[in-house]
Design a protein around this motif. Structure first.
Motif, mmCIF file in Angstrom:
data_model
loop_
_atom_site.group_PDB
_atom_site.id
_atom_site.type_symbol
_atom_site.label_atom_id
_atom_site.label_comp_id
_atom_site.label_asym_id
_atom_site.label_seq_id
_atom_site.Cartn_x
_atom_site.Cartn_y
_atom_site.Cartn_z
ATOM 1 N N LYS A 8 0.826 -1.222 0.000
ATOM 2 C CA LYS A 8 0.000 0.000 0.000
ATOM 3 C C LYS A 8 0.858 1.270 0.000
ATOM 4 O O LYS A 8 0.639 2.179 -0.792
ATOM 5 N N SER A 9 1.849 1.300 0.893
ATOM 6 C CA SER A 9 2.697 2.494 1.011
ATOM 7 C C SER A 9 3.497 2.732 -0.257
ATOM 8 O O SER A 9 3.686 3.877 -0.686
ATOM 9 N N ASN A 10 3.971 1.666 -0.878
ATOM 10 C CA ASN A 10 4.746 1.820 -2.111
ATOM 11 C C ASN A 10 3.874 2.250 -3.291
ATOM 12 O O ASN A 10 4.341 2.974 -4.171
ATOM 13 N N LEU A 11 2.629 1.820 -3.302
ATOM 14 C CA LEU A 11 1.699 2.289 -4.344
ATOM 15 C C LEU A 11 1.504 3.795 -4.217
ATOM 16 O O LEU A 11 1.560 4.534 -5.207
ATOM 17 N N LEU A 12 1.299 4.252 -2.983
ATOM 18 C CA LEU A 12 1.107 5.682 -2.746
ATOM 19 C C LEU A 12 2.381 6.469 -3.045
ATOM 20 O O LEU A 12 2.344 7.531 -3.668
ATOM 21 N N SER A 13 3.511 5.929 -2.616
ATOM 22 C CA SER A 13 4.796 6.589 -2.841
ATOM 23 C C SER A 13 5.105 6.692 -4.334
ATOM 24 O O SER A 13 5.590 7.712 -4.825
ATOM 25 N N ARG A 14 4.788 5.625 -5.068
ATOM 26 C CA ARG A 14 5.009 5.612 -6.515
ATOM 27 C C ARG A 14 4.121 6.646 -7.211
ATOM 28 O O ARG A 14 4.566 7.374 -8.094
ATOM 29 N N PHE A 15 2.871 6.726 -6.773
ATOM 30 C CA PHE A 15 1.921 7.650 -7.394
ATOM 31 C C PHE A 15 2.198 9.106 -7.031
ATOM 32 O O PHE A 15 2.162 9.981 -7.892
ATOM 33 N N SER A 16 2.486 9.374 -5.763
ATOM 34 C CA SER A 16 2.638 10.766 -5.310
ATOM 35 C C SER A 16 4.035 11.335 -5.537
ATOM 36 O O SER A 16 4.195 12.525 -5.789
ATOM 37 N N LYS A 17 5.069 10.475 -5.466
ATOM 38 C CA LYS A 17 6.450 10.980 -5.588
ATOM 39 C C LYS A 17 7.260 10.295 -6.685
ATOM 40 O O LYS A 17 8.408 10.675 -6.928
ATOM 41 N N GLY A 18 6.701 9.239 -7.283
ATOM 42 C CA GLY A 18 7.451 8.492 -8.297
ATOM 43 C C GLY A 18 8.573 7.672 -7.699
ATOM 44 O O GLY A 18 9.579 7.376 -8.346
ATOM 45 N N GLU A 19 8.392 7.267 -6.423
ATOM 46 C CA GLU A 19 9.450 6.522 -5.717
ATOM 47 C C GLU A 19 8.984 5.123 -5.324
ATOM 48 O O GLU A 19 7.788 4.880 -5.146
ATOM 49 N N PHE A 20 9.964 4.216 -5.178
ATOM 50 C CA PHE A 20 9.702 2.871 -4.678
ATOM 51 C C PHE A 20 10.818 2.497 -3.704
ATOM 52 O O PHE A 20 11.997 2.682 -4.003
ATOM 53 N N HIS A 21 10.425 1.985 -2.527
ATOM 54 C CA HIS A 21 11.415 1.608 -1.516
ATOM 55 C C HIS A 21 11.234 0.132 -1.155
ATOM 56 O O HIS A 21 10.229 -0.247 -0.563
#
Length: 201
Positions: A8-21
């Motif tokens: 969930k957090s990575n989906l949001l991070s990818r969408f809002s900041k273009g990042e994946f951790h």
């Protein structure tokens, strides 16, 4: 929303900041992010909440459903248990959430095809049964992430626009009805006056 570690957090991070951790830590309570999105000719500011999937946070996170206009229900295609738990999450959403809430079912980690435990057809069947939108995504490979969020936000926007239009139409109808009442009242008053003057002459 969905079980812990479904991405969930990575989906949001990818969408809002273009990042994946790859080493992202579990969400504690609720976190949120913003993003401006063009919907048709309008600019919408989306506020997206990332809820904790752990059982101990359920009492906190369920209280946030009430004001939500949409929800992404996420499971991990490599862990059947996360798919089985969707019924529980869906029940919670419908119990605490808005009746018009847009729900998108997301099968995440679609890049891990060799470890797949849930077929795409199973997700599609559940979505049809429960009247949900459905997509498989990969936050790591950035597959369908943008589409998933845009689908949800566009649908929310359509519902909000329809409600606004209906409210305006209802208001206009009420004004017409009120105006007619006034006209009828005035006509009756004039008629009554005429009858009185007629009788006295």
């Amino acid at each position: 929303m969905g079980d812990s570690a479904v991405g969930k957090s990575n989906l949001l991070s990818r969408f809002s900041k273009g990042e994946f951790h790859l080493d992202s830590k579990p969400t504690i309570g609720v976190e949120f992010a913003y993003r401006n999105i063009k919907v048709g000719d309008k600019l919408a500011k989306a506020q997206i909440w990332d809820t904790a999937g752990q059982e101990r946070f359920r009492a906190i996170t369920s209280s946030y459903y009430r004001g939500a206009l949409g929800a992404m229900l996420v499971y991990d295609i490599t862990r059947r248990g996360t798919f089985k738990n969707l019924k529980k999450w869906l029940h919670e959403l419908r119990e605490y959430g808005n009746r018009d809430m847009v729900i998108v079912l997301i099968g995440n980690k679609s890049d891990l095809v060799d470890s797949r435990e849930v077929e795409a057809e199973e997700g599609q069947s559940l979505a049809q049964l429960e009247d949900l939108c459905f997509l498989e995504t990969s936050a790591k490979e950035n597959l369908n992430v943008e589409d998933a969020f845009l689908q949800m936000i566009t649908k929310i926007f359509e519902i909000a626009s329809q409600k606004s239009l209906e409210a305006k139409e209802n208001d206009a109808t009420k004004k017409v009805v009120d105006a007619r009442k006034e006209i009828i009242y005035v006509v009756d008053e004039v008629t009554a006056t005429k009858q009185t003057s007629c009788c006295t002459s």
